[in-house]
Design a protein around this motif. Structure first.
Motif, PDB file in Angstrom:
ATOM      1  N   MET A 104      37.318  33.483  47.772  1.00 26.85           N
ATOM      2  CA  MET A 104      37.057  32.052  47.568  1.00 26.85           C
ATOM      3  C   MET A 104      35.623  31.824  47.111  1.00 26.85           C
ATOM      4  O   MET A 104      35.360  30.967  46.279  1.00 26.85           O
ATOM      5  CB  MET A 104      37.282  31.272  48.865  1.00 26.85           C
ATOM      6  N   ALA A 105      34.711  32.583  47.697  1.00 23.85           N
ATOM      7  CA  ALA A 105      33.286  32.403  47.396  1.00 23.85           C
ATOM      8  C   ALA A 105      32.867  33.107  46.116  1.00 23.85           C
ATOM      9  O   ALA A 105      31.795  32.847  45.590  1.00 23.85           O
ATOM     10  CB  ALA A 105      32.445  32.915  48.558  1.00 23.85           C
ATOM     11  N   GLY A 106      33.694  34.026  45.648  1.00 24.63           N
ATOM     12  CA  GLY A 106      33.319  34.805  44.470  1.00 24.63           C
ATOM     13  C   GLY A 106      32.162  35.736  44.783  1.00 24.63           C
ATOM     14  O   GLY A 106      31.273  35.940  43.961  1.00 24.63           O
ATOM     15  N   ALA A 107      32.171  36.283  45.995  1.00 21.20           N
ATOM     16  CA  ALA A 107      31.069  37.139  46.447  1.00 21.20           C
ATOM     17  C   ALA A 107      31.635  38.418  47.043  1.00 21.20           C
ATOM     18  O   ALA A 107      32.833  38.526  47.304  1.00 21.20           O
ATOM     19  CB  ALA A 107      30.238  36.406  47.485  1.00 21.20           C
ATOM     20  N   HIS A 108      30.756  39.365  47.264  1.00 25.57           N
ATOM     21  CA  HIS A 108      31.155  40.617  47.900  1.00 25.57           C
ATOM     22  C   HIS A 108      31.443  40.374  49.376  1.00 25.57           C
ATOM     23  O   HIS A 108      30.834  39.515  50.010  1.00 25.57           O
ATOM     24  CB  HIS A 108      30.044  41.665  47.768  1.00 25.57           C
ATOM     25  N   VAL A 109      32.351  41.174  49.895  1.00 21.73           N
ATOM     26  CA  VAL A 109      32.710  41.082  51.308  1.00 21.73           C
ATOM     27  C   VAL A 109      31.477  41.267  52.186  1.00 21.73           C
ATOM     28  O   VAL A 109      31.308  40.569  53.189  1.00 21.73           O
ATOM     29  CB  VAL A 109      33.810  42.115  51.652  1.00 21.73           C
ATOM     30  N   ALA A 110      30.586  42.167  51.798  1.00 21.20           N
ATOM     31  CA  ALA A 110      29.381  42.425  52.602  1.00 21.20           C
ATOM     32  C   ALA A 110      28.504  41.183  52.705  1.00 21.20           C
ATOM     33  O   ALA A 110      27.966  40.875  53.779  1.00 21.20           O
ATOM     34  CB  ALA A 110      28.589  43.583  52.008  1.00 21.20           C
ATOM     35  N   ALA A 111      28.359  40.448  51.613  1.00 18.48           N
ATOM     36  CA  ALA A 111      27.534  39.225  51.631  1.00 18.48           C
ATOM     37  C   ALA A 111      28.167  38.168  52.537  1.00 18.48           C
ATOM     38  O   ALA A 111      27.478  37.520  53.337  1.00 18.48           O
ATOM     39  CB  ALA A 111      27.360  38.679  50.220  1.00 18.48           C
TER      40      ALA A 111
END
Length: 138
Positions: free
Chosen positions: A48-55
């Motif tokens: 949803m955020a368009g980000a890496h899981v780590a972030a």
């Protein structure tokens, strides 16, 4: 005038400040908004955020440390949800305070205000910070 004012609660104030700091980040606000409505696994939040899981995991760790989200493990997946109805209330109050400011412009019932504020932009991650080289003395 006999207005009673309670003693200053330093520990309580520090906890409140930690909560406000946790919600102050746009990505964390949007994550919390989504989690106040339903439970999500980390991977779905990252998508949803368009980000890496780590972030996203780092953002969730800050929200968890502030007592705003709780997690549960199901196999290899970790699911997150808001810690309780008070979290949604916090978001609604923040949206109402923001709408009451000059130029706030958002009006409507509390739930509509929160949804309107959250719908303005999709969940997005903050640009990653590049690691810095250690300083060496010469």
């Amino acid at each position: 005038m006999d207005a009673q004012v309670g003693a200053w609660d330093s520990a309580g104030a520090e906890r409140a400040i930690a909560v406000l700091k946790a919600v102050a980040d746009p990505t964390r606000y949007r994550l919390l908004w989504a989690l106040s409505r339903q439970e999500f696994p980390v991977g779905s939040l990252a998508e949803m955020a368009g980000a890496h899981v780590a972030a996203i995991s780092q953002h969730l760790a800050k929200l968890r440390a502030a007592g705003l989200v709780v997690s549960r493990r199901e196999g290899t997946r970790i699911y997150y949800r808001a810690a309780g109805p008070h979290v949604r209330g916090l978001l609604e109050e923040a949206a109402l305070v923001a709408s009451a400011q000059p130029g706030g412009g958002v009006t409507g019932a509390p739930d509509e205000v929160v949804e309107a504020a959250a719908a303005e932009q999709p969940i997005r991650a903050v640009r990653p910070v590049r690691a810095r080289r250690p300083v060496t003395e010469q």
